[in-house]
Design a protein around this motif. Sequence first.
Motif, PDB file in Angstrom:
ATOM      1  N   LYS A  21      21.999  47.818  49.915  1.00  0.00           N
ATOM      2  CA  LYS A  21      20.691  47.683  49.357  1.00  0.00           C
ATOM      3  C   LYS A  21      20.402  46.135  48.598  1.00  0.00           C
ATOM      4  O   LYS A  21      19.244  45.717  48.669  1.00  0.00           O
ATOM      5  CB  LYS A  21      20.395  48.780  48.329  1.00  0.00           C
ATOM      6  N   ASN A  22      21.354  45.824  47.796  1.00  0.00           N
ATOM      7  CA  ASN A  22      20.990  44.841  46.990  1.00  0.00           C
ATOM      8  C   ASN A  22      21.321  43.337  47.797  1.00  0.00           C
ATOM      9  O   ASN A  22      21.368  42.299  47.361  1.00  0.00           O
ATOM     10  CB  ASN A  22      21.947  44.667  45.593  1.00  0.00           C
ATOM     11  N   LEU A  23      21.782  43.467  49.044  1.00  0.00           N
ATOM     12  CA  LEU A  23      22.050  42.326  49.552  1.00  0.00           C
ATOM     13  C   LEU A  23      20.776  41.461  50.395  1.00  0.00           C
ATOM     14  O   LEU A  23      19.624  42.321  50.731  1.00  0.00           O
ATOM     15  CB  LEU A  23      22.782  42.654  51.096  1.00  0.00           C
ATOM     16  N   SER A  24      20.730  40.310  50.097  1.00  0.00           N
ATOM     17  CA  SER A  24      19.778  39.302  50.362  1.00  0.00           C
ATOM     18  C   SER A  24      20.133  38.008  50.877  1.00  0.00           C
ATOM     19  O   SER A  24      21.342  37.997  50.867  1.00  0.00           O
ATOM     20  CB  SER A  24      18.786  39.321  49.121  1.00  0.00           C
ATOM     21  N   VAL A  25      19.086  37.401  51.220  1.00  0.00           N
ATOM     22  CA  VAL A  25      19.591  36.235  51.756  1.00  0.00           C
ATOM     23  C   VAL A  25      20.224  35.179  50.665  1.00  0.00           C
ATOM     24  O   VAL A  25      21.066  34.544  50.963  1.00  0.00           O
ATOM     25  CB  VAL A  25      18.284  35.299  52.205  1.00  0.00           C
ATOM     26  N   ASP A  26      19.671  35.268  49.661  1.00  0.00           N
ATOM     27  CA  ASP A  26      20.418  34.704  48.357  1.00  0.00           C
ATOM     28  C   ASP A  26      21.464  35.068  47.924  1.00  0.00           C
ATOM     29  O   ASP A  26      22.605  34.213  47.739  1.00  0.00           O
ATOM     30  CB  ASP A  26      19.348  34.725  47.279  1.00  0.00           C
ATOM     31  N   ASP A  42      35.038  46.679  57.093  1.00  0.00           N
ATOM     32  CA  ASP A  42      34.582  46.206  58.601  1.00  0.00           C
ATOM     33  C   ASP A  42      33.086  46.407  58.483  1.00  0.00           C
ATOM     34  O   ASP A  42      32.299  45.549  59.062  1.00  0.00           O
ATOM     35  CB  ASP A  42      35.087  46.923  59.425  1.00  0.00           C
ATOM     36  N   LEU A  43      32.529  47.795  58.241  1.00  0.00           N
ATOM     37  CA  LEU A  43      31.130  47.850  58.156  1.00  0.00           C
ATOM     38  C   LEU A  43      30.230  47.048  57.417  1.00  0.00           C
ATOM     39  O   LEU A  43      29.325  46.526  57.581  1.00  0.00           O
ATOM     40  CB  LEU A  43      30.925  49.333  57.604  1.00  0.00           C
ATOM     41  N   ALA A  44      30.718  46.624  56.183  1.00  0.00           N
ATOM     42  CA  ALA A  44      30.184  45.606  55.104  1.00  0.00           C
ATOM     43  C   ALA A  44      30.068  44.331  55.931  1.00  0.00           C
ATOM     44  O   ALA A  44      29.017  43.617  55.838  1.00  0.00           O
ATOM     45  CB  ALA A  44      30.874  45.558  53.875  1.00  0.00           C
ATOM     46  N   GLY A  45      31.069  43.985  56.711  1.00  0.00           N
ATOM     47  CA  GLY A  45      31.159  42.696  57.211  1.00  0.00           C
ATOM     48  C   GLY A  45      30.149  42.894  58.372  1.00  0.00           C
ATOM     49  O   GLY A  45      29.331  41.582  58.728  1.00  0.00           O
ATOM     50  N   LEU A  46      29.854  43.849  59.022  1.00  0.00           N
ATOM     51  CA  LEU A  46      28.891  43.819  59.983  1.00  0.00           C
ATOM     52  C   LEU A  46      27.346  43.840  59.603  1.00  0.00           C
ATOM     53  O   LEU A  46      26.594  43.296  60.232  1.00  0.00           O
ATOM     54  CB  LEU A  46      29.027  45.153  60.932  1.00  0.00           C
ATOM     55  N   ILE A  47      27.190  44.351  58.493  1.00  0.00           N
ATOM     56  CA  ILE A  47      26.033  44.682  57.687  1.00  0.00           C
ATOM     57  C   ILE A  47      25.594  43.016  57.359  1.00  0.00           C
ATOM     58  O   ILE A  47      24.508  42.719  57.711  1.00  0.00           O
ATOM     59  CB  ILE A  47      25.892  45.409  56.493  1.00  0.00           C
ATOM     60  N   ARG A  48      26.531  42.184  56.891  1.00  0.00           N
ATOM     61  CA  ARG A  48      26.310  40.976  56.274  1.00  0.00           C
ATOM     62  C   ARG A  48      25.828  40.040  57.464  1.00  0.00           C
ATOM     63  O   ARG A  48      25.004  39.125  57.670  1.00  0.00           O
ATOM     64  CB  ARG A  48      27.702  40.687  55.565  1.00  0.00           C
ATOM     65  N   HIS A  49      26.814  40.289  58.738  1.00  0.00           N
ATOM     66  CA  HIS A  49      26.389  39.347  59.951  1.00  0.00           C
ATOM     67  C   HIS A  49      25.138  39.787  60.384  1.00  0.00           C
ATOM     68  O   HIS A  49      24.509  38.797  60.689  1.00  0.00           O
ATOM     69  CB  HIS A  49      27.704  39.632  60.793  1.00  0.00           C
ATOM     70  N   VAL A  52      22.820  37.977  58.345  1.00  0.00           N
ATOM     71  CA  VAL A  52      22.499  36.351  58.683  1.00  0.00           C
ATOM     72  C   VAL A  52      21.852  36.061  59.992  1.00  0.00           C
ATOM     73  O   VAL A  52      21.018  35.244  59.888  1.00  0.00           O
ATOM     74  CB  VAL A  52      24.163  35.945  58.544  1.00  0.00           C
ATOM     75  N   ALA A  53      22.366  36.873  60.940  1.00  0.00           N
ATOM     76  CA  ALA A  53      21.823  36.623  62.213  1.00  0.00           C
ATOM     77  C   ALA A  53      20.301  36.997  62.225  1.00  0.00           C
ATOM     78  O   ALA A  53      19.570  36.295  62.931  1.00  0.00           O
ATOM     79  CB  ALA A  53      22.477  37.539  63.359  1.00  0.00           C
ATOM     80  N   SER A  54      19.846  37.827  61.592  1.00  0.00           N
ATOM     81  CA  SER A  54      18.113  38.179  61.375  1.00  0.00           C
ATOM     82  C   SER A  54      17.687  37.093  60.585  1.00  0.00           C
ATOM     83  O   SER A  54      16.568  36.771  61.297  1.00  0.00           O
ATOM     84  CB  SER A  54      18.080  39.486  60.777  1.00  0.00           C
ATOM     85  N   HIS A  55      18.059  36.474  59.445  1.00  0.00           N
ATOM     86  CA  HIS A  55      17.662  35.609  58.862  1.00  0.00           C
ATOM     87  C   HIS A  55      17.519  34.076  59.778  1.00  0.00           C
ATOM     88  O   HIS A  55      16.482  33.497  59.915  1.00  0.00           O
ATOM     89  CB  HIS A  55      18.429  35.314  57.576  1.00  0.00           C
ATOM     90  N   ARG A  56      18.504  33.971  60.357  1.00  0.00           N
ATOM     91  CA  ARG A  56      18.491  32.701  61.221  1.00  0.00           C
ATOM     92  C   ARG A  56      17.566  32.792  62.569  1.00  0.00           C
ATOM     93  O   ARG A  56      16.921  31.886  62.872  1.00  0.00           O
ATOM     94  CB  ARG A  56      20.173  32.670  61.980  1.00  0.00           C
TER      95      ARG A  56
END
Length: 80
Positions: A21-26, A42-49, A52-56
């Motif tokens: 919930k607190n993850l952002s581009v910053d 692993d799930l956290a890595g997928l969420i982060r990826h 990042v992909a959405s932002h790009r």
Amino acid sequence: MLFWLLKAVGKPIERLGEWSKNLSVDTVGEPIPDFRYKELNDLAGLIRHGLVASHRSLEREQRFLQYASHELRTPIAVIR
């Protein structure tokens, strides 16, 4: 015993939910915290990826729209 087991598994899942919930581009560049279980990490890595992909993708779309609007100004002006 069952209560302890549910609490032991539920707490890391709650932490993953709060982190996501607190993850952002910053904050995406910060290291992923350890959620105690490999699957949750692993799930956290997928969420982060995914973030990042959405932002790009959003950045590419914004650049394209800027270029497209610039390139379309002249033909629209000529048609008018």
